[in-house]
Motif scaffolding. Structure first.
Motif, PDB file in Angstrom:
ATOM      1  N   ARG A 120      10.537  60.005  14.978  1.00 14.29           N
ATOM      2  CA  ARG A 120      11.362  61.176  14.682  1.00 14.29           C
ATOM      3  C   ARG A 120      10.478  62.311  14.177  1.00 14.29           C
ATOM      4  NH1 ARG A 120      14.306  60.021   8.818  1.00 14.29           N
ATOM      5  NH2 ARG A 120      12.373  59.871   7.600  1.00 14.29           N
ATOM      6  N   GLY A 121      10.994  63.517  14.292  1.00 11.64           N
ATOM      7  CA  GLY A 121      10.288  64.652  13.720  1.00 11.64           C
ATOM      8  C   GLY A 121      10.286  64.573  12.216  1.00 11.64           C
ATOM      9  N   ASP A 122       9.117  64.829  11.607  1.00  7.35           N
ATOM     10  CA  ASP A 122       8.971  64.702  10.158  1.00  7.35           C
ATOM     11  C   ASP A 122       7.825  65.600   9.717  1.00  7.35           C
ATOM     12  OD1 ASP A 122       8.590  63.970   7.515  1.00  7.35           O
ATOM     13  OD2 ASP A 122       8.360  61.831   7.914  1.00  7.35           O
ATOM     14  N   ALA A 123       8.130  66.565   8.870  1.00  7.94           N
ATOM     15  CA  ALA A 123       7.108  67.512   8.421  1.00  7.94           C
ATOM     16  C   ALA A 123       5.923  66.815   7.772  1.00  7.94           C
ATOM     17  CB  ALA A 123       7.718  68.520   7.460  1.00  7.94           C
ATOM     18  N   LYS A 124       6.146  65.613   7.236  1.00  4.96           N
ATOM     19  CA  LYS A 124       5.085  64.858   6.584  1.00  4.96           C
ATOM     20  C   LYS A 124       4.439  63.836   7.527  1.00  4.96           C
ATOM     21  CE  LYS A 124       7.202  65.246   1.994  1.00  4.96           C
ATOM     22  NZ  LYS A 124       7.720  64.493   0.825  1.00  4.96           N
ATOM     23  N   GLY A 125       4.833  63.840   8.799  1.00  7.47           N
ATOM     24  CA  GLY A 125       4.301  62.883   9.758  1.00  7.47           C
ATOM     25  C   GLY A 125       2.955  63.302  10.324  1.00  7.47           C
ATOM     26  N   LYS A 126       2.518  62.576  11.343  1.00  5.65           N
ATOM     27  CA  LYS A 126       1.243  62.873  11.987  1.00  5.65           C
ATOM     28  C   LYS A 126       1.397  64.090  12.896  1.00  5.65           C
ATOM     29  CE  LYS A 126      -0.463  58.109  11.975  1.00  5.65           C
ATOM     30  NZ  LYS A 126      -0.941  56.989  12.820  1.00  5.65           N
ATOM     31  N   PRO A 127       0.389  64.982  12.927  1.00  8.78           N
ATOM     32  CA  PRO A 127       0.489  66.181  13.763  1.00  8.78           C
ATOM     33  C   PRO A 127       0.740  65.822  15.224  1.00  8.78           C
ATOM     34  CG  PRO A 127      -1.384  66.337  12.273  1.00  8.78           C
ATOM     35  CD  PRO A 127      -0.874  64.936  12.163  1.00  8.78           C
ATOM     36  N   ALA A 128       1.608  66.586  15.870  1.00  9.01           N
ATOM     37  CA  ALA A 128       1.919  66.361  17.284  1.00  9.01           C
ATOM     38  C   ALA A 128       2.258  67.709  17.912  1.00  9.01           C
ATOM     39  CB  ALA A 128       3.086  65.386  17.439  1.00  9.01           C
ATOM     40  N   ALA A 160      11.024  66.593  23.408  1.00  5.51           N
ATOM     41  CA  ALA A 160      12.123  67.085  24.243  1.00  5.51           C
ATOM     42  C   ALA A 160      13.442  67.041  23.472  1.00  5.51           C
ATOM     43  CB  ALA A 160      12.224  66.259  25.522  1.00  5.51           C
ATOM     44  N   ALA A 161      13.752  65.873  22.896  1.00  2.00           N
ATOM     45  CA  ALA A 161      15.050  65.681  22.249  1.00  2.00           C
ATOM     46  C   ALA A 161      15.213  66.513  20.985  1.00  2.00           C
ATOM     47  CB  ALA A 161      15.252  64.200  21.933  1.00  2.00           C
ATOM     48  N   GLU A 162      14.167  66.590  20.161  1.00  4.04           N
ATOM     49  CA  GLU A 162      14.264  67.306  18.890  1.00  4.04           C
ATOM     50  C   GLU A 162      13.636  68.693  18.945  1.00  4.04           C
ATOM     51  OE1 GLU A 162      13.243  65.218  15.336  1.00  4.04           O
ATOM     52  OE2 GLU A 162      13.817  63.269  16.157  1.00  4.04           O
ATOM     53  N   GLY A 170      17.776  60.081  31.323  1.00  4.91           N
ATOM     54  CA  GLY A 170      17.597  58.641  31.413  1.00  4.91           C
ATOM     55  C   GLY A 170      16.935  57.997  30.224  1.00  4.91           C
ATOM     56  N   ASP A 171      16.563  58.769  29.200  1.00  3.84           N
ATOM     57  CA  ASP A 171      15.887  58.191  28.034  1.00  3.84           C
ATOM     58  C   ASP A 171      16.870  57.291  27.283  1.00  3.84           C
ATOM     59  OD1 ASP A 171      14.643  57.662  25.523  1.00  3.84           O
ATOM     60  OD2 ASP A 171      13.441  59.472  25.733  1.00  3.84           O
ATOM     61  N   PRO A 172      16.573  55.981  27.167  1.00  2.87           N
ATOM     62  CA  PRO A 172      17.518  55.055  26.542  1.00  2.87           C
ATOM     63  C   PRO A 172      17.526  55.110  25.017  1.00  2.87           C
ATOM     64  CG  PRO A 172      15.552  53.875  27.214  1.00  2.87           C
ATOM     65  CD  PRO A 172      15.384  55.293  27.696  1.00  2.87           C
ATOM     66  N   VAL A 173      16.526  55.753  24.414  1.00  2.00           N
ATOM     67  CA  VAL A 173      16.430  55.792  22.951  1.00  2.00           C
ATOM     68  C   VAL A 173      16.793  57.166  22.398  1.00  2.00           C
ATOM     69  CG1 VAL A 173      14.874  55.509  20.972  1.00  2.00           C
ATOM     70  CG2 VAL A 173      14.684  53.978  22.942  1.00  2.00           C
ATOM     71  N   TYR A 174      16.252  58.204  22.984  1.00  2.00           N
ATOM     72  CA  TYR A 174      16.441  59.554  22.451  1.00  2.00           C
ATOM     73  C   TYR A 174      17.428  60.388  23.274  1.00  2.00           C
ATOM     74  CZ  TYR A 174      12.152  57.963  20.258  1.00  2.00           C
ATOM     75  OH  TYR A 174      11.219  57.218  19.576  1.00  2.00           O
TER      76      TYR A 174
END
Length: 216
Positions: A120-128, A160-162, A170-174
């Motif tokens: 998930r998107g997270d400001a404290k996560g790893k850069p992407a 794409a999703a966020e 067709g994405d089964p998770v997002y």
């Protein structure tokens, strides 16, 4: 047989067009995987080639393998340094308002007993970071080119999703799921000192053509 999917080969590298539905690493259920089929890709070498990176089971397209440990170390370092250029095609379940942009959305992993793990998107996560460009705007869907600048797990699917607010078809998770996920690693280029670049273009899958997007 994976030898029928080779896009590039020399003494150091192999690039295959990985089919959708085929995992790279051997799954716990022992279903088919690239890892289990590496013996198809020795082409006279005694060593088995080794995947340098990963793409999702449901994503098709360019997958780089190294043919010896020294090459593997160099190729992996090139990925870590952001020296490998990758282009993906995706059909989105909607149409972005803009024609291009940069998604800068750090990612982190979450998990629960009910739904398992996901990113998930997270400001404290790893850069992407992912650059994108519109290729074909339909009435209800769009064909997009993604150019990832980092290589996080599920990066393009979450971006794409966020990031765009429109999941990949067709994405089964997002996304809403469906018979096939419309994400394809269409091009990979890795520069090498003193040798020709590793470069491969994967043909457009039939599922994209069937969805009405026959040009990428």
């Amino acid at each position: 047989m994976l030898e029928d999917h080779v896009l590039f080969i020399d003494g150091e590298a192999i690039v295959i067009d990985k089919p959708a539905g085929l995992a790279v690493d051997r799954p716990r259920d022992n279903s088919p995987s690239v890892e289990a089929m590496l013996g198809d890709l020795t082409f006279g070498f005694q060593r088995l080639p080794m995947p340098v990176h990963r793409i999702d089971r449901d994503t098709s397209g360019c997958l780089l393998l190294s043919r010896n440990p020294k090459a593997h170390k160099r190729f992996h370092a090139a990925f870590e340094a952001g020296q490998v250029t990758k282009r993906y095609l995706a059909i989105l379940d909607g149409v972005p308002e803009e024609d291009s942009g940069l998604i800068d959305l750090p990612l982190s992993k979450i998990s629960s007993a009910e739904t398992g793990w996901r990113m998930r998107g997270d400001a404290k996560g790893k850069p992407a970071r992912t650059r994108w460009r519109m290729l074909n705007r339909g009435d209800q869907r769009a064909l997009i080119a993604f150019f990832p600048e980092t290589g996080r797990t599920h990066q393009l699917r979450v971006h794409a999703a966020e990031g765009l607010g429109i999941p990949i078809m067709g994405d089964p998770v997002y996304g809403a799921g469906g018979p096939a996920m419309m994400l394809h690693a269409v091009e990979l280029t890795m520069p090498r000192d003193g040798k020709r670049d590793v470069h491969a273009d994967a043909p457009l899958p039939q599922r994209f053509i069937d969805a009405g997007f026959g040009h990428g």
